[in-house]
Scaffold this motif. Structure first.
Motif, PDB file in Angstrom:
ATOM      1  N   LEU A  78       0.915  -0.907   0.238  1.00 29.49           N
ATOM      2  CA  LEU A  78       0.403   0.299  -0.177  1.00 29.49           C
ATOM      3  C   LEU A  78       0.984   1.377  -0.407  1.00 29.49           C
ATOM      4  N   LEU A  79       0.541   1.567  -1.067  1.00 32.94           N
ATOM      5  CA  LEU A  79       1.259   3.443  -0.943  1.00 32.94           C
ATOM      6  C   LEU A  79       0.318   4.227  -0.654  1.00 32.94           C
TER       7      LEU A  79
ATOM      8  N   LYS B  60       4.190   4.102   2.565  1.00 35.96           N
ATOM      9  CA  LYS B  60       4.508   2.674   1.882  1.00 35.96           C
ATOM     10  C   LYS B  60       4.575   1.453   3.120  1.00 35.96           C
ATOM     11  N   TYR B  61       3.836   0.856   2.446  1.00 36.01           N
ATOM     12  CA  TYR B  61       3.840  -0.695   3.648  1.00 36.01           C
ATOM     13  C   TYR B  61       3.387  -1.830   3.138  1.00 36.01           C
ATOM     14  N   ARG B  62       4.312  -3.175   3.732  1.00 29.94           N
ATOM     15  CA  ARG B  62       3.912  -4.324   3.301  1.00 29.94           C
ATOM     16  C   ARG B  62       3.030  -4.923   4.259  1.00 29.94           C
TER      17      ARG B  62
ATOM     18  N   THR C 121       0.301  -7.488   5.699  1.00 28.45           N
ATOM     19  CA  THR C 121      -0.649  -9.302   5.681  1.00 28.45           C
ATOM     20  C   THR C 121      -1.821  -9.136   6.804  1.00 28.45           C
ATOM     21  N   VAL C 122      -2.948  -9.763   6.241  1.00 27.15           N
ATOM     22  CA  VAL C 122      -3.973  -9.760   6.335  1.00 27.15           C
ATOM     23  C   VAL C 122      -4.355 -11.390   7.173  1.00 27.15           C
ATOM     24  N   ALA C 123      -5.441 -11.456   8.535  1.00 24.03           N
ATOM     25  CA  ALA C 123      -5.665 -12.573   8.271  1.00 24.03           C
ATOM     26  C   ALA C 123      -7.187 -12.205   9.480  1.00 24.03           C
ATOM     27  N   HIS C 124      -8.339 -13.102   8.697  1.00 26.80           N
ATOM     28  CA  HIS C 124      -9.697 -13.324   9.378  1.00 26.80           C
ATOM     29  C   HIS C 124      -9.909 -11.405   9.825  1.00 26.80           C
ATOM     30  N   GLY C 125      -9.895 -10.620   8.186  1.00 25.75           N
ATOM     31  CA  GLY C 125     -10.370  -9.569   8.596  1.00 25.75           C
ATOM     32  C   GLY C 125      -9.142  -8.390   8.933  1.00 25.75           C
ATOM     33  N   LYS C 126      -8.045  -8.581   9.577  1.00 28.95           N
ATOM     34  CA  LYS C 126      -7.203  -8.035  10.755  1.00 28.95           C
ATOM     35  C   LYS C 126      -5.481  -7.677   9.759  1.00 28.95           C
ATOM     36  N   VAL C 127      -5.524  -6.935  10.428  1.00 23.41           N
ATOM     37  CA  VAL C 127      -3.384  -6.559   9.998  1.00 23.41           C
ATOM     38  C   VAL C 127      -2.618  -7.491  10.868  1.00 23.41           C
ATOM     39  N   VAL C 128      -2.234  -8.668  10.459  1.00 25.17           N
ATOM     40  CA  VAL C 128      -1.078  -8.961  11.073  1.00 25.17           C
ATOM     41  C   VAL C 128       0.431  -9.257  11.485  1.00 25.17           C
ATOM     42  N   GLU C 129       0.329  -8.763   9.919  1.00 27.05           N
ATOM     43  CA  GLU C 129       2.111  -8.160  10.349  1.00 27.05           C
ATOM     44  C   GLU C 129       1.829  -6.633   9.036  1.00 27.05           C
ATOM     45  N   ALA C 130       3.053  -5.906   9.676  1.00 32.32           N
ATOM     46  CA  ALA C 130       2.701  -4.515   8.506  1.00 32.32           C
ATOM     47  C   ALA C 130       4.248  -4.364   8.588  1.00 32.32           C
ATOM     48  N   VAL C 131       4.576  -4.272   7.702  1.00 29.95           N
ATOM     49  CA  VAL C 131       6.016  -3.553   7.566  1.00 29.95           C
ATOM     50  C   VAL C 131       6.217  -2.685   6.792  1.00 29.95           C
ATOM     51  N   GLY C 132       6.781  -1.518   7.695  1.00 32.15           N
ATOM     52  CA  GLY C 132       6.823   0.552   7.366  1.00 32.15           C
ATOM     53  C   GLY C 132       8.205   0.078   5.965  1.00 32.15           C
ATOM     54  N   LEU C 133       7.798   0.334   5.076  1.00 42.79           N
ATOM     55  CA  LEU C 133       8.701   0.580   3.871  1.00 42.79           C
ATOM     56  C   LEU C 133       9.666   2.512   4.052  1.00 42.79           C
ATOM     57  N   ASP C 134       9.064   2.966   4.794  1.00 45.76           N
ATOM     58  CA  ASP C 134       9.798   4.073   4.662  1.00 45.76           C
ATOM     59  C   ASP C 134       9.480   4.993   5.279  1.00 45.76           C
ATOM     60  N   ALA C 135      10.066   5.432   5.936  1.00 44.78           N
ATOM     61  CA  ALA C 135      10.188   6.285   7.344  1.00 44.78           C
ATOM     62  C   ALA C 135       8.876   6.667   7.750  1.00 44.78           C
ATOM     63  N   SER C 136       8.310   7.619   7.194  1.00 50.21           N
ATOM     64  CA  SER C 136       6.814   7.589   7.962  1.00 50.21           C
ATOM     65  C   SER C 136       6.147   6.755   8.216  1.00 50.21           C
ATOM     66  N   ALA C 137       5.714   5.528   7.767  1.00 58.30           N
ATOM     67  CA  ALA C 137       5.019   4.054   7.380  1.00 58.30           C
ATOM     68  C   ALA C 137       6.005   3.522   8.627  1.00 58.30           C
ATOM     69  N   ARG C 138       7.212   3.718   8.914  1.00 59.62           N
ATOM     70  CA  ARG C 138       8.345   2.943  10.245  1.00 59.62           C
ATOM     71  C   ARG C 138       7.341   3.522  11.284  1.00 59.62           C
ATOM     72  N   ARG C 139       7.232   5.168  11.193  1.00 63.21           N
ATOM     73  CA  ARG C 139       6.732   5.194  12.686  1.00 63.21           C
ATOM     74  C   ARG C 139       4.970   5.433  12.665  1.00 63.21           C
ATOM     75  N   THR C 140       4.334   4.917  11.771  1.00 63.31           N
ATOM     76  CA  THR C 140       3.076   4.288  11.950  1.00 63.31           C
ATOM     77  C   THR C 140       2.836   2.607  12.494  1.00 63.31           C
ATOM     78  N   VAL C 141       4.074   1.992  12.249  1.00 59.19           N
ATOM     79  CA  VAL C 141       3.977   0.660  12.058  1.00 59.19           C
ATOM     80  C   VAL C 141       4.394   0.568  13.899  1.00 59.19           C
ATOM     81  N   ALA C 142       5.142   1.123  14.378  1.00 56.40           N
ATOM     82  CA  ALA C 142       5.898   1.592  15.370  1.00 56.40           C
ATOM     83  C   ALA C 142       5.079   2.028  16.733  1.00 56.40           C
ATOM     84  N   GLY C 143       4.090   2.910  16.417  1.00 55.84           N
ATOM     85  CA  GLY C 143       3.904   4.110  17.119  1.00 55.84           C
ATOM     86  C   GLY C 143       1.409   4.358  17.362  1.00 55.84           C
ATOM     87  N   GLU C 144       1.594   3.634  16.080  1.00 57.86           N
ATOM     88  CA  GLU C 144      -0.266   4.022  15.558  1.00 57.86           C
ATOM     89  C   GLU C 144      -0.574   3.012  14.528  1.00 57.86           C
TER      90      GLU C 144
END
Length: 146
Positions: free
Chosen positions: A42-43, A54-56, A58-81
């Motif tokens: 997702l961009l 930008k994120y990679r 993975t969803v299971a049963h309608g919920k995000v089970v893994e999210a990898v931030g592919l840029d600095a902004s996305a990494r901050r979101t994955v870590a904090g929000e």
């Protein structure tokens, strides 16, 4: 001296629509049912809101089970929000809500299987920073786990 003009994401996407027409359909898509497990890239751009980047995902049963931030902004979101990392079902719900609220722009393109490939939202075109643009790539249905 030549000036470089930066086009917003939506304008660049509109230029690419004819090339994507063989794989995507605007507004009328086959009914898509969110698979049990899937992944996508997702961009997320536009506006002043959480979840930009930008994120990679993975969803299971309608919920995000893994999210990898592919840029600095996305990494901050994955870590904090992490609640700001969406599923495709969540993005489609946002699109439906924007349409129900009579947003000035609530457009989407869909792949041949019905999953969204682009979503463009702008609640008020005259307002600043209320738009949201999503580009979905590398969508894969994953094998269900037991």
């Amino acid at each position: 001296m030549a000036r470089l003009r930066i086009l917003p994401f939506f304008a660049v996407s509109a230029l690419a629509l004819p090339a994507a027409a063989c794989d995507s359909t605007a507004e009328s898509s086959p009914r898509w049912v969110e698979p049990e497990r899937y992944s996508f890239t997702l961009l997320s751009e536009g506006g002043e809101r959480g979840g930009i980047g930008k994120y990679r995902i993975t969803v299971a049963h309608g919920k995000v089970v893994e999210a990898v931030g592919l840029d600095a902004s996305a990494r901050r979101t994955v870590a904090g929000e992490p609640h700001n990392v969406p599923t495709l079902g969540g993005l489609l719900a946002e699109l439906r809500q924007a349409r129900a609220d009579n947003a000035d722009v609530a457009q989407a393109l869909f792949g041949s299987d019905g999953h969204p490939t682009e979503i463009h939202l702008d609640w008020e075109t005259n307002a600043v920073d209320d738009e949201a643009d999503y580009l979905i790539t590398e969508y894969h249905v994953l094998r269900a786990t037991s």
